[in-house]
Design a protein around this motif. Structure first.
Motif, PDB file in Angstrom:
ATOM      1  N   THR A 142       0.835  -1.208   0.000  1.00 55.53           N
ATOM      2  CA  THR A 142       0.000   0.000   0.000  1.00 55.53           C
ATOM      3  C   THR A 142       0.867   1.254   0.000  1.00 55.53           C
ATOM      4  O   THR A 142       0.607   2.201  -0.752  1.00 55.53           O
ATOM      5  CB  THR A 142      -0.930  -0.003   1.215  1.00 55.53           C
ATOM      6  OG1 THR A 142      -1.748  -1.182   1.184  1.00 55.53           O
ATOM      7  CG2 THR A 142      -1.812   1.230   1.220  1.00 55.53           C
ATOM      8  N   SER A 143       1.896   1.268   0.834  1.00 56.13           N
ATOM      9  CA  SER A 143       2.795   2.431   0.887  1.00 56.13           C
ATOM     10  C   SER A 143       3.500   2.635  -0.449  1.00 56.13           C
ATOM     11  O   SER A 143       3.630   3.766  -0.938  1.00 56.13           O
ATOM     12  CB  SER A 143       3.828   2.248   2.002  1.00 56.13           C
ATOM     13  OG  SER A 143       3.199   2.121   3.250  1.00 56.13           O
ATOM     14  N   THR A 145       2.416   1.690  -3.366  1.00 58.43           N
ATOM     15  CA  THR A 145       1.438   2.138  -4.358  1.00 58.43           C
ATOM     16  C   THR A 145       1.180   3.634  -4.221  1.00 58.43           C
ATOM     17  O   THR A 145       1.116   4.365  -5.215  1.00 58.43           O
ATOM     18  CB  THR A 145       0.125   1.359  -4.205  1.00 58.43           C
ATOM     19  OG1 THR A 145       0.390  -0.036  -4.342  1.00 58.43           O
ATOM     20  CG2 THR A 145      -0.889   1.798  -5.253  1.00 58.43           C
ATOM     21  N   LYS A 146       1.034   4.104  -2.970  1.00 57.86           N
ATOM     22  CA  LYS A 146       0.821   5.538  -2.753  1.00 57.86           C
ATOM     23  C   LYS A 146       2.017   6.352  -3.239  1.00 57.86           C
ATOM     24  O   LYS A 146       1.866   7.409  -3.854  1.00 57.86           O
ATOM     25  CB  LYS A 146       0.568   5.801  -1.267  1.00 57.86           C
ATOM     26  CG  LYS A 146      -0.762   5.274  -0.762  1.00 57.86           C
ATOM     27  CD  LYS A 146      -0.937   5.590   0.721  1.00 57.86           C
ATOM     28  CE  LYS A 146      -2.287   5.077   1.220  1.00 57.86           C
ATOM     29  NZ  LYS A 146      -2.479   5.345   2.667  1.00 57.86           N
ATOM     30  N   TRP A 147       3.230   5.838  -2.930  1.00 60.33           N
ATOM     31  CA  TRP A 147       4.432   6.539  -3.396  1.00 60.33           C
ATOM     32  C   TRP A 147       4.475   6.574  -4.911  1.00 60.33           C
ATOM     33  O   TRP A 147       4.833   7.597  -5.517  1.00 60.33           O
ATOM     34  CB  TRP A 147       5.662   5.823  -2.847  1.00 60.33           C
ATOM     35  CG  TRP A 147       6.963   6.395  -3.350  1.00 60.33           C
ATOM     36  CD1 TRP A 147       7.639   7.464  -2.870  1.00 60.33           C
ATOM     37  CD2 TRP A 147       7.721   5.924  -4.478  1.00 60.33           C
ATOM     38  NE1 TRP A 147       8.777   7.693  -3.591  1.00 60.33           N
ATOM     39  CE2 TRP A 147       8.857   6.756  -4.595  1.00 60.33           C
ATOM     40  CE3 TRP A 147       7.562   4.873  -5.376  1.00 60.33           C
ATOM     41  CZ2 TRP A 147       9.812   6.567  -5.580  1.00 60.33           C
ATOM     42  CZ3 TRP A 147       8.517   4.699  -6.357  1.00 60.33           C
ATOM     43  CH2 TRP A 147       9.633   5.527  -6.453  1.00 60.33           C
ATOM     44  N   VAL A 149       1.935   6.464  -7.022  1.00 55.87           N
ATOM     45  CA  VAL A 149       0.930   7.405  -7.529  1.00 55.87           C
ATOM     46  C   VAL A 149       1.416   8.843  -7.359  1.00 55.87           C
ATOM     47  O   VAL A 149       1.244   9.685  -8.257  1.00 55.87           O
ATOM     48  CB  VAL A 149      -0.412   7.181  -6.804  1.00 55.87           C
ATOM     49  CG1 VAL A 149      -1.398   8.291  -7.154  1.00 55.87           C
ATOM     50  CG2 VAL A 149      -1.000   5.824  -7.173  1.00 55.87           C
ATOM     51  N   ALA A 150       2.033   9.127  -6.208  1.00 55.07           N
ATOM     52  CA  ALA A 150       2.559  10.475  -5.982  1.00 55.07           C
ATOM     53  C   ALA A 150       3.649  10.816  -6.993  1.00 55.07           C
ATOM     54  O   ALA A 150       3.697  11.935  -7.518  1.00 55.07           O
ATOM     55  CB  ALA A 150       3.104  10.590  -4.564  1.00 55.07           C
ATOM     56  N   GLN A 151       4.527   9.847  -7.275  1.00 57.60           N
ATOM     57  CA  GLN A 151       5.583  10.092  -8.255  1.00 57.60           C
ATOM     58  C   GLN A 151       5.008  10.300  -9.652  1.00 57.60           C
ATOM     59  O   GLN A 151       5.490  11.138 -10.419  1.00 57.60           O
ATOM     60  CB  GLN A 151       6.572   8.914  -8.266  1.00 57.60           C
ATOM     61  CG  GLN A 151       7.352   8.750  -6.981  1.00 57.60           C
ATOM     62  CD  GLN A 151       8.169   9.972  -6.645  1.00 57.60           C
ATOM     63  OE1 GLN A 151       8.880  10.519  -7.489  1.00 57.60           O
ATOM     64  NE2 GLN A 151       8.060  10.418  -5.398  1.00 57.60           N
TER      65      GLN A 151
END
Length: 358
Positions: A142-143, A145-147, A149-151
Motif C-alpha cells: 500500500t505504501s 502504491t501511494k508513493w 501514484v505520488a511520483q
C-alpha cells in the motif's frame, strides 16, 4: 540638510525599493519556468538561425521548433501513460483472481550475496501463494502504491512545466532579435561597454549550449547504450533503469549504480556467456562518457572543461537540475573575469599606467 530635503531624497528610494520587492515577489513562483525558458531559447537559437537562413520566417521557425520539442516530450509520455493505464489494472486483477501467476525464482537467486536467501523466499511465496503474500506484505504494498501514484502525479506536473517552458522558449525565439538586443543592452550597462556586454553574452550562450551538449547529450547517449543492453538480455524494468541511468549521468554520478544490479541479475538468471557479454557492454557504456565529454564540453570555449564540470556538479548540488546551467554559467563568467583581471586588455593597462593605484 533639512528634514524636508531628507524626505524628498529618501521617499523615491523607498518607493523604488518597494516596487522592486513587489516585482520580485510576483515573479518568484515563475523563476524556474523563466530559467528553463531562457535555457531552451539559448540552446535552440542556432537552430532558429539555420532555419531562417533557409528562407523560413522568424515566426514559422519558432513555431516549428516549439512543435517538434513539444511532440518529443508529449508523445513518449502519452504512450507510456496509455500503456500503464491499460496494463497495470489488468495485471493486478489477473494476479488477484489467480488467472496469472508470477514465475518461480531461478536457483541462482539464492547465491546472490547478502539478499539471496531472503529474496528467494519472498519471490517463492509470491509465485506459489499470492493471496498470502499480499496479506503479509499488504502495508508495504500500500505504501509503495501511494508513493508510485505520488511520483506519477509529480511526473505529470513536471511534463506540463517542460511543455510550458518550450512554449515560452518558442515565443522568445519568435522575438529573438529584440530579446538579444535587450540582453546586450542590459549586460552593456552592467559591464560598462557594448563590447564587453556582447562578449559576456557570447560566453553565457556558448556555456549553456556546451552544457546541454556535453552533459545532457552525453548522458542521453550513455543511457541509450545502457538501455540497449538492458532490453537485449531482458533485464526486468529495463525502461526505468535506462531513465535512471540518464538521470545519474546528468548529475555526474557513475551509472555503475544502475548497471551493477543488472549485471548481478544477469549472472544469476542468464548463462555465463550472456552475462560476460553484458558485463563487457556495461563497462563500455560506463566509460563512454569519459571519451565523449572532452569532445563535447568546452569545445571552442575560452573556459577549460574542468571549470565547466565543477560548475555543473556544484550547481546541481546547490540548485537542483537547473543548477546544471546556473553553476556552469557562474563559474564560466567568473573565470573570464578573473583571467581578464590577471591579463587586462591594452586599453585597461594604459589606464592603469596613467592612474596607478595609490
Amino acid at each position: 540638510m533639512s528634514v524636508g530635503q531628507l524626505v524628498e531624497l529618501l521617499l523615491p528610494l523607498l518607493l523604488l525599493t518597494l516596487l522592486i520587492v513587489l516585482c520580485v515577489q510576483l515573479l518568484a513562483p515563475f523563476v524556474g519556468l523563466l530559467l528553463w525558458t531562457i535555457i531552451l531559447a539559448v540552446c535552440f537559437y542556432p537552430v532558429h538561425l539555420k532555419l531562417k537562413r533557409r528562407g523560413m520566417s522568424n515566426r514559422m521557425s519558432a513555431i516549428l521548433i516549439g512543435a517538434v520539442l513539444s511532440a518529443f516530450v508529449l508523445v513518449p509520455t502519452a504512450i507510456a501513460a496509455m500503456s500503464a493505464a491499460s496494463s497495470v489494472p489488468e495485471l493486478v486483477s489477473a494476479l488477484q483472481s489467480g488467472e496469472r501467476h508470477i514465475s518461480p525464482p531461478p536457483d541462482r537467486v539464492r547465491d546472490l550475496p547478502l539478499v539471496g536467501e531472503k529474496l528467494h523466499g519472498v519471490w517463492t511465496q509470491a509465485s506459489t501463494d499470492m493471496p498470502a503474500f499480499a496479506k503479509q506484505y499488504g502495508p508495504q504494498l500500500t505504501s509503495f502504491t501511494k508513493w508510485l501514484v505520488a511520483q506519477a502525479g509529480g511526473l505529470f506536473v513536471t511534463v506540463l512545466a517542460i511543455v510550458a517552458a518550450i512554449i515560452f522558449a518558442a515565443i522568445t525565439l519568435a522575438y529573438s532579435d529584440a530579446a538579444r538586443a535587450f540582453t546586450a543592452s542590459l549586460l552593456a550597462k552592467v559591464t560598462g561597454s557594448r563590447a564587453n556586454g556582447e562578449h559576456y553574452m557570447d560566453v553565457i550562450g556558448a556555456t549553456v549550449r556546451s552544457v546541454a551538449n556535453g552533459v545532457i547529450g552525453v548522458a542521453f547517449v550513455q543511457a541509450l547504450v545502457c538501455g540497449i543492453g538492458f532490453f537485449v538480455i531482458g533485464v526486468p524494468g529495463a525502461g526505468i533503469l535506462s531513465i535512471l541511468a540518464m538521470a545519474l549521468g546528468v548529475v555526474q554520478i557513475p551509472v555503475i549504480l544502475v548497471t551493477l544490479p543488472a549485471i548481478i541479475w544477469a549472472f544469476a538468471a542468464k548463462t555465463t556467456t550472456v552475462a560476460v557479454i553484458f558485463l563487457i557492454w556495461s563497462i563500455i557504456a560506463g566509460l563512454s562518457d569519459a571519451v565523449l565529454k572532452p569532445l563535447m564540453i568546452g569545445h571552442g570555449l575560452e573556459v577549460p572543461m574542468p571549470v565547466i564540470l565543477l560548475g555543473v556538479i556544484g550547481g546541481v548540488m546547490a540548485y537542483g537540475l537547473v543548477g546544471l546551467f546556473i553553476g556552469a554559467v557562474l563559474l564560466a563568467v567568473g573565470y573570464v573575469l578573473f583571467i581578464e583581471w590577471l591579463n587586462p586588455p591594452d586599453k585597461t593597462k594604459a589606464q592603469l599606467g596613467a592612474n596607478p593605484p595609490s
